[in-house]
Write a protein that holds these residues in place. Structure first.
Motif, short mmCIF file in Angstrom:
data_model
loop_
_atom_site.label_atom_id
_atom_site.label_comp_id
_atom_site.label_asym_id
_atom_site.label_seq_id
_atom_site.Cartn_x
_atom_site.Cartn_y
_atom_site.Cartn_z
N THR A 1 -14.72 -6.34 2.32
CA THR A 1 -13.45 -5.73 1.93
C THR A 1 -12.33 -6.27 2.81
OG1 THR A 1 -14.57 -3.71 1.23
CG2 THR A 1 -12.21 -3.55 1.66
N VAL B 1 -3.69 3.65 1.23
CA VAL B 1 -4.56 3.03 0.24
C VAL B 1 -3.80 1.94 -0.51
CG1 VAL B 1 -5.90 5.14 -0.04
CG2 VAL B 1 -3.99 4.68 -1.59
N SER B 2 -4.55 1.05 -1.10
CA SER B 2 -3.96 0.00 -1.92
C SER B 2 -3.30 0.61 -3.15
CB SER B 2 -5.05 -0.99 -2.35
OG SER B 2 -4.59 -1.85 -3.36
N SER C 1 -9.17 -2.39 -3.11
CA SER C 1 -9.02 -1.56 -1.92
C SER C 1 -9.00 -2.45 -0.68
CB SER C 1 -10.15 -0.52 -1.82
OG SER C 1 -11.40 -1.18 -1.72
N ASP D 1 -5.81 1.10 -5.86
CA ASP D 1 -7.00 1.91 -5.57
C ASP D 1 -6.95 3.21 -6.36
OD1 ASP D 1 -9.07 3.41 -4.36
OD2 ASP D 1 -8.80 2.32 -2.48
N LYS E 1 -5.61 6.56 -4.97
CA LYS E 1 -4.18 6.90 -4.90
C LYS E 1 -3.86 8.12 -5.75
CE LYS E 1 0.44 4.91 -5.47
NZ LYS E 1 1.23 3.70 -5.81
N PRO F 1 0.82 -1.21 0.00
CA PRO F 1 0.00 0.00 0.00
C PRO F 1 0.86 1.26 0.00
CG PRO F 1 0.10 -0.92 2.19
CD PRO F 1 0.82 -1.88 1.31
N GLY G 1 -14.27 5.31 0.94
CA GLY G 1 -14.90 4.46 -0.07
C GLY G 1 -16.12 5.15 -0.65
#
Length: 413
Positions: free
Chosen positions: A217, A358-359, A405, A362, A365, A178, A325
């Protein structure tokens, strides 16, 4: 208690942290160690007199210290040279389809008991003595006793000693990459899109929306209600179009989920400012002067909207944005409005920066404003401790592909 022999006159004792006797020496070790990404500058943490603060809000937690015991000339001396924190919670690790009669299959979360190692510190004068390894092994024993199936750690991707310790000696494997996104809090307020309405939700409404939308999630905590009701949680905020019916009259989360707008975004804010302070060290007087000058200009002429750094070379606090989200074609625009709102809240509460994680996949980002010079890539490593805990069979979580995510738990940042 675990005793490890060093030489004939010195041993390392691994034991539980005692807040009455260990606090001062633990704080000294903490101050001597850098945290976060390495480079030209160093980042140091002040835990404000509470060494357990980073795990205290978890369902189960433990702090261990490594104590060097030396016997010389018939006298014994004890000195704390390292410590480690660990916590355990139940999180989503996958999803399965629920097949109910006369209903289409619906995804349901699969939970696992997950342990997390954080705050591993070893005094710079006592490194390369396997003290860190001893602390990790003792913490994993506690994890297993508590029934944890997996253990994971987060470290700066460029921290080679930490990565080598966990992947090379402790049996962890690289799991997720991440990004930690950090943005300074300016002296001026950020403009928020006037076509967006932001509603502060009650804890009950926030929990209903989170469980309905994000329970499958990855890393979603099953005790999300405890997170939202914590005193460090400053609120959950919902962004919706201004012309939306819910913007005119908010009836509640159940009604919102039954008749949602085309786009919406949600975000919660965690007050790390009251838990710990950070400080950047290693800057020249010239750079400190430049930062101070930009800040003064921003304060004197806020209408110019000049970007400026706060006094990060003195202790500063942060707000963490989590639970980010949403859905719909305008989701990212609404998320940016929430970020502006969070920035202005942090300014009001005199924080230095706002941050989130964040991933790498995602879209947030690229949508969430952040400064690259302050942000960095994280590395999460994972280890399986037990084979028989997870609810249902989903295989080995370590080998799963990352979701777009994940749910960031603020209690572990």
């Amino acid at each position: 208690m675990v005793v490890a022999e060093n030489d004939r006159n010195a041993v390392v004792v691994i034991r539980e942290f005692n807040p009455k006797t260990d606090r001062e020496r633990v704080e000294q070790v903490e101050r001597s160690c850098e945290v976060g990404p390495s480079g030209e500058y160093s980042l140091h943490a002040d835990l404000l007199g509470d060494p357990v603060c980073r795990v205290r809000n978890s369902p189960a937690y433990l702090m261990l210290v490594a104590e060097m015991v030396v016997i010389a000339d018939g006298e014994e001396t004890r000195d704390i040279v390292g410590m480690i924190r660990g916590c355990i919670k139940t999180v989503t690790c996958g999803r399965k389809l629920s097949r109910k009669t006369n209903h289409p299959p619906e995804p349901r979360p699969v939970f696992t008991k997950l342990a997390y190692i954080l705050g591993l510190r070893v005094s710079p004068t006592h490194r390369r003595m396997k003290i860190g390894l001893k602390l990790v092994c003792r913490m994993e024993d506690w994890f297993r006793d508590k029934g944890a199936e997996y253990s994971y750690i987060a470290t700066d991707a460029t921290n080679k000693p930490s990565v080598n310790l966990f992947t090379g000696k402790c049996g962890y494997s690289k799991f997720r990459n991440p990004s930690v996104l950090v943005h300074p809090v300016f002296a001026h307020r950020l403009h928020i899109n006037q076509q967006v309405t932001i509603i502060k939700l009650s804890c009950t409404d926030a929990e209903v929306i989170y469980r309905h939308t994000f329970s499958t999630t990855e890393f979603f905590p099953r005790d999300i209600d405890s997170v939202l009701k914590n005193n460090l949680n400053l609120g959950t905020f919902l962004a919706i179009p201004k012309d939306c019916t819910h913007a005119v009259s908010w009836v509640g989360s159940e009604w919102f989920l039954s008749y949602p707008p085309d786009s919406w975004a949600i975000m919660s804010v965690w007050n790390c400012n009251d838990v710990f302070k950070l400080e950047v060290k290693g800057a020249s007087w010239l750079k400190k002067g430049f930062v101070k000058t930009t800040r003064v200009l921003d304060q004197v002429f806020p209408f110019l909207n000049l970007p400026s750094l706060p006094q990060i070379f003195n202790p500063f606090g942060l707000h963490l944005l989590y639970g980010l989200g949403g859905v719909g074609p305008a989701y990212l625009k609404l998320a940016r409005a929430l970020f502006g709102y969070a920035h202005n809240l942090a300014k009001k509460r005199k924080c230095g920066v706002v941050a989130t994680e964040v991933s790498s996949e995602d879209p947030l980002k690229s949508a969430i404003p952040h400064w690259k010079v302050l942000s960095f890539n994280d590395l999460w490593c994972i280890k399986r401790l037990d084979e028989d805990y997870s609810e249902g069979y989903i295989g080995d979580w370590r080998k799963s592909q990352p979701d777009i995510s994940f749910f960031l738990d603020p209690r572990e940042f």
